[in-house]
Structures are given as structure tokens and as C-alpha cells.
Motif scaffolding. Structure first.
Motif, mmCIF file in Angstrom:
data_model
loop_
_atom_site.group_PDB
_atom_site.id
_atom_site.type_symbol
_atom_site.label_atom_id
_atom_site.label_comp_id
_atom_site.label_asym_id
_atom_site.label_seq_id
_atom_site.Cartn_x
_atom_site.Cartn_y
_atom_site.Cartn_z
ATOM 1 N N THR A 198 -53.740 90.191 53.338
ATOM 2 C CA THR A 198 -54.015 90.479 54.745
ATOM 3 C C THR A 198 -54.789 89.316 55.332
ATOM 4 O O THR A 198 -55.853 88.955 54.821
ATOM 5 C CB THR A 198 -54.822 91.778 54.902
ATOM 6 O OG1 THR A 198 -54.111 92.867 54.317
ATOM 7 C CG2 THR A 198 -55.078 92.072 56.381
ATOM 8 N N ALA A 199 -54.263 88.716 56.397
ATOM 9 C CA ALA A 199 -54.930 87.597 57.069
ATOM 10 C C ALA A 199 -55.049 87.930 58.551
ATOM 11 O O ALA A 199 -54.043 88.002 59.255
ATOM 12 C CB ALA A 199 -54.157 86.300 56.870
ATOM 13 N N ALA A 204 -55.020 82.226 54.187
ATOM 14 C CA ALA A 204 -55.034 82.403 52.740
ATOM 15 C C ALA A 204 -54.045 81.445 52.105
ATOM 16 O O ALA A 204 -52.904 81.325 52.571
ATOM 17 C CB ALA A 204 -54.692 83.842 52.369
ATOM 18 N N ASP A 205 -54.483 80.741 51.054
ATOM 19 C CA ASP A 205 -53.629 79.869 50.250
ATOM 20 C C ASP A 205 -53.506 80.487 48.865
ATOM 21 O O ASP A 205 -54.515 80.648 48.167
ATOM 22 C CB ASP A 205 -54.214 78.463 50.142
ATOM 23 C CG ASP A 205 -54.136 77.693 51.452
ATOM 24 O OD1 ASP A 205 -53.504 78.198 52.390
ATOM 25 O OD2 ASP A 205 -54.720 76.599 51.538
ATOM 26 N N LEU A 206 -52.281 80.814 48.478
ATOM 27 C CA LEU A 206 -52.042 81.457 47.190
ATOM 28 C C LEU A 206 -51.167 80.560 46.330
ATOM 29 O O LEU A 206 -50.048 80.212 46.704
ATOM 30 C CB LEU A 206 -51.363 82.817 47.391
ATOM 31 C CG LEU A 206 -50.942 83.554 46.121
ATOM 32 C CD1 LEU A 206 -52.161 83.880 45.278
ATOM 33 C CD2 LEU A 206 -50.176 84.825 46.475
ATOM 34 N N GLY A 227 -52.715 82.662 59.118
ATOM 35 C CA GLY A 227 -51.681 81.962 58.377
ATOM 36 C C GLY A 227 -51.833 82.151 56.884
ATOM 37 O O GLY A 227 -52.939 82.301 56.372
ATOM 38 N N VAL A 228 -50.704 82.140 56.188
ATOM 39 C CA VAL A 228 -50.676 82.257 54.732
ATOM 40 C C VAL A 228 -49.750 81.181 54.179
ATOM 41 O O VAL A 228 -48.632 81.004 54.670
ATOM 42 C CB VAL A 228 -50.189 83.651 54.283
ATOM 43 C CG1 VAL A 228 -49.966 83.675 52.770
ATOM 44 C CG2 VAL A 228 -51.188 84.728 54.674
ATOM 45 N N LYS A 229 -50.235 80.449 53.169
ATOM 46 C CA LYS A 229 -49.402 79.469 52.462
ATOM 47 C C LYS A 229 -49.206 79.952 51.041
ATOM 48 O O LYS A 229 -50.164 80.205 50.322
ATOM 49 C CB LYS A 229 -50.050 78.089 52.482
ATOM 50 C CG LYS A 229 -49.203 77.035 51.766
ATOM 51 C CD LYS A 229 -49.677 75.623 52.059
ATOM 52 C CE LYS A 229 -51.006 75.351 51.404
ATOM 53 N NZ LYS A 229 -51.424 73.931 51.550
ATOM 54 N N LEU A 277 -46.216 82.088 58.041
ATOM 55 C CA LEU A 277 -46.110 82.188 56.590
ATOM 56 C C LEU A 277 -45.305 80.996 56.099
ATOM 57 O O LEU A 277 -44.171 80.782 56.547
ATOM 58 C CB LEU A 277 -45.444 83.497 56.167
ATOM 59 C CG LEU A 277 -45.108 83.656 54.682
ATOM 60 C CD1 LEU A 277 -46.376 83.589 53.844
ATOM 61 C CD2 LEU A 277 -44.358 84.961 54.429
ATOM 62 N N GLU A 278 -45.879 80.226 55.191
ATOM 63 C CA GLU A 278 -45.227 79.030 54.663
ATOM 64 C C GLU A 278 -45.065 79.158 53.159
ATOM 65 O O GLU A 278 -46.019 79.468 52.442
ATOM 66 C CB GLU A 278 -46.061 77.803 54.997
ATOM 67 C CG GLU A 278 -45.460 76.489 54.516
ATOM 68 C CD GLU A 278 -46.340 75.291 54.848
ATOM 69 O OE1 GLU A 278 -45.945 74.158 54.519
ATOM 70 O OE2 GLU A 278 -47.433 75.494 55.424
#
Length: 282
Positions: A198-199, A204-206, A227-229, A277-278
Motif C-alpha cells: 500500500t502506497a 515503495a521499492d521492492l 509510486g511502487v517499483k 507502478l514500474e
């Protein structure tokens, strides 16, 4: 070790109602229905975030109640001229309260880590007494190796694990909340079981390049103004079932000649609202 109750609410329902409410408000405004001006002000953003956090954590979120208080106060002051005579104290008291919360939260995290270490030590001693094998264990590596080279309980399906302050996680499942903050996480498990990200007004970088699994796992991704990478091995089969609302979804992976591995399928589900989302690979 203490038993911590697992939340029955993963936040998806609350997030869904928030998205539904925003959509209804925008639709009513487009068709000419009168919407009070205060509904679209910045204090309402704080209130929405507070509601989301409170519902998600089953009314046990200090951060959620703090956001609700600040949002309600500024909404009452700016839109309804109710100051309550505490205007000059709001920010100092808010910062003091937040500071105390962070200190107590860090202390609680340290207590949990100490309990995990104690529990693991007791478990290893019991195993050694029953099997007579020599075990080597360190929290730095979070790995147990017997004389034959067998891996520890993480590989046998145990969902227990912990996350170091550097962001390296030895848990089998994800549980990332990036609200007005940034989170970096690297999963080391060889029995990855999915989870949720959840952002909200954060990122968040995973990194899953060191993780492994077999079969199909699901990751719930909910993003609002954030944003999430996601960094994954190039041979994983990534399938997206994400709803985009004024958002971006990019897959920048470098695919190998051998194609994708059909035995490793990651399904991304959720909603992206005014975010991105990347998906990448090395």
C-alpha cells in the motif's frame, strides 16, 4: 514469544470504498450536482488517509487517528471558522505526539526482534538435543545450516521471519505500508508467498531478485498519489490485473531468449489512482 493477532483486514475493502467515494464525488460534480467546496480541500485528504489507516488496522492505528484529528481540525478552522482556541498549539503538540509515537514504536520493534532471537535460540537448542546435529545460527544471515547443508525452516514453508533496518526481509510474505514515506525492501526468502503493498502519498521499492518460489502467488498493490517499483527476475511470469485511474503501469524488464518460466507466476491485483507502478529487471 507473545502472540500477535493477525489483522483480518488487509486494507483492500477500505481502499475500495475510498476510491468508490472519490469516483462518485467526481461523477456528481461532472453532472452538475452541487458538491460543497470543503469536500475537495486538502484537510479532506488527511481525513481520508486517517480513515483508511484506522479501518485497515481495525481502529488500532495511532497514525490514523492523528491524521483524522489534524484533518478535522483544519477543516473546521478553514471551512467553518471553528478554531477552538488551540490553533497556536496544534503543530507543537502534533510534533511532540508524533515524536513520542516514533520512540515507542521503535522500542516495540526492538522488543519483537529480541523475542524472535530468543525464540529461535530456544528452538535451535531443542533441535540440537533431538537430532544431535550441529547448527550454526546468526541473525545477520538469518540462516541455519546443519552438517549436511540443509536449509532452515524458511525453506520448509514457515511464514515466520523478520525485516532488518536495512530493508532486507527474511519473511515469506509481504506487508508494506508506505504512507507519506518511502520503503525499501529486499526479499531473501526461497518460499515467497506474495502479500500486499500500500502506497499513499509515498513510495515503495521492492527487490525480489533474491527471492524464489514455485506456482502462483498474488501481490495486492494499492497506490494513491504514490509510486511502487518492483524489481523481479526476468524469467518470472508477471501478470497484471490492476485497475488504473489516471495512473501509469510500465513493464521495463529485459526478457531472456528462453522466455518466461510458466512455473513461476506472479499476479498483480489492486488499484492505482494518480500514481505509478514500474516493473524492472536486471
Amino acid at each position: 514469544m507473545k502472540n500477535f493477532k493477525k489483522s483480518n483486514n488487509d486494507g483492500s475493502i477500505a481502499f475500495g470504498f475510498i476510491i468508490l467515494g472519490i469516483g462518485i464525488i467526481l461523477l456528481l460534480r461532472k453532472v452538475g450536482v452541487f458538491i460543497p467546496s470543503w469536500v475537495l480541500t486538502w484537510p479532506m485528504i488527511l481525513i481520508v488517509i486517517g480513515l483508511f489507516s484506522v479501518i485497515k488496522h481495525e481502529f488500532k492505528s495511532f497514525f490514523g487517528f492523528l491524521m483524522l484529528f489534524l484533518g478535522t481540525y483544519f477543516l473546521a478552522r478553514n471551512s467553518f471558522d471553528f478554531d477552538f482556541g488551540i490553533g497556536q498549539y496544534v503543530w507543537p503538540l502534533g510534533l511532540i505526539t508524533l515524536g513520542l509515537y516514533l520512540i515507542l514504536q521503535k522500542k516495540r520493534e526492538n522488543q519483537v526482534l529480541d523475542e524472535i532471537r530468543t525464540n529461535w535460540d530456544a528452538k535451535f537448542k531443542t533441535q540440537k538435543m533431538h537430532t544431535g546435529s550441529a547448527f550454526s545460527s546468526t541473525v545477520e544471515d538469518a540462516k541455519i545450516v546443519d552438517e549436511s547443508g540443509a536449509s532452515d525452516s524458511t525453506a520448509s514453508g514457515d511464514k515466520s521471519g523478520f525485516t532488518r533496518t536495512t530493508g532486507t526481509s527474511f519473511a515469506d510474505s509481504l506487508n508494506i505500508d508506505a504512507v507519506f514515506s518511502g520503503v525499501n525492501r529486499r526479499m531473501m526468502t526461497k518460499n515467497f508467498q506474495g502479500g500486499k503493498i500500500t502506497a499513499a502519498f509515498g513510495g515503495a521499492d521492492l527487490d525480489l531478485t533474491q527471492a524464489d518460489f514455485s506456482g502462483v502467488v498474488t501481490i495486492q498493490v494499492d497506490i494513491i498519489f504514490g509510486g511502487v517499483k518492483l524489481i523481479v527476475p526476468p524469467h518470472w511470469d508477471i501478470r497484471t490485473e490492476v485497475s488504473n485511474i489516471a495512473a501509469g503501469l510500465e513493464d521495463k524488464r529485459f526478457f531472456r531468449d528462453g522466455g518466461v518460466d510458466s512455473s513461476k507466476v506472479v499476479v498483480l491485483k489492486g488499484t492505482i489512482l494518480f500514481g505509478g507502478l514500474e516493473i524492472k529487471s536486471y
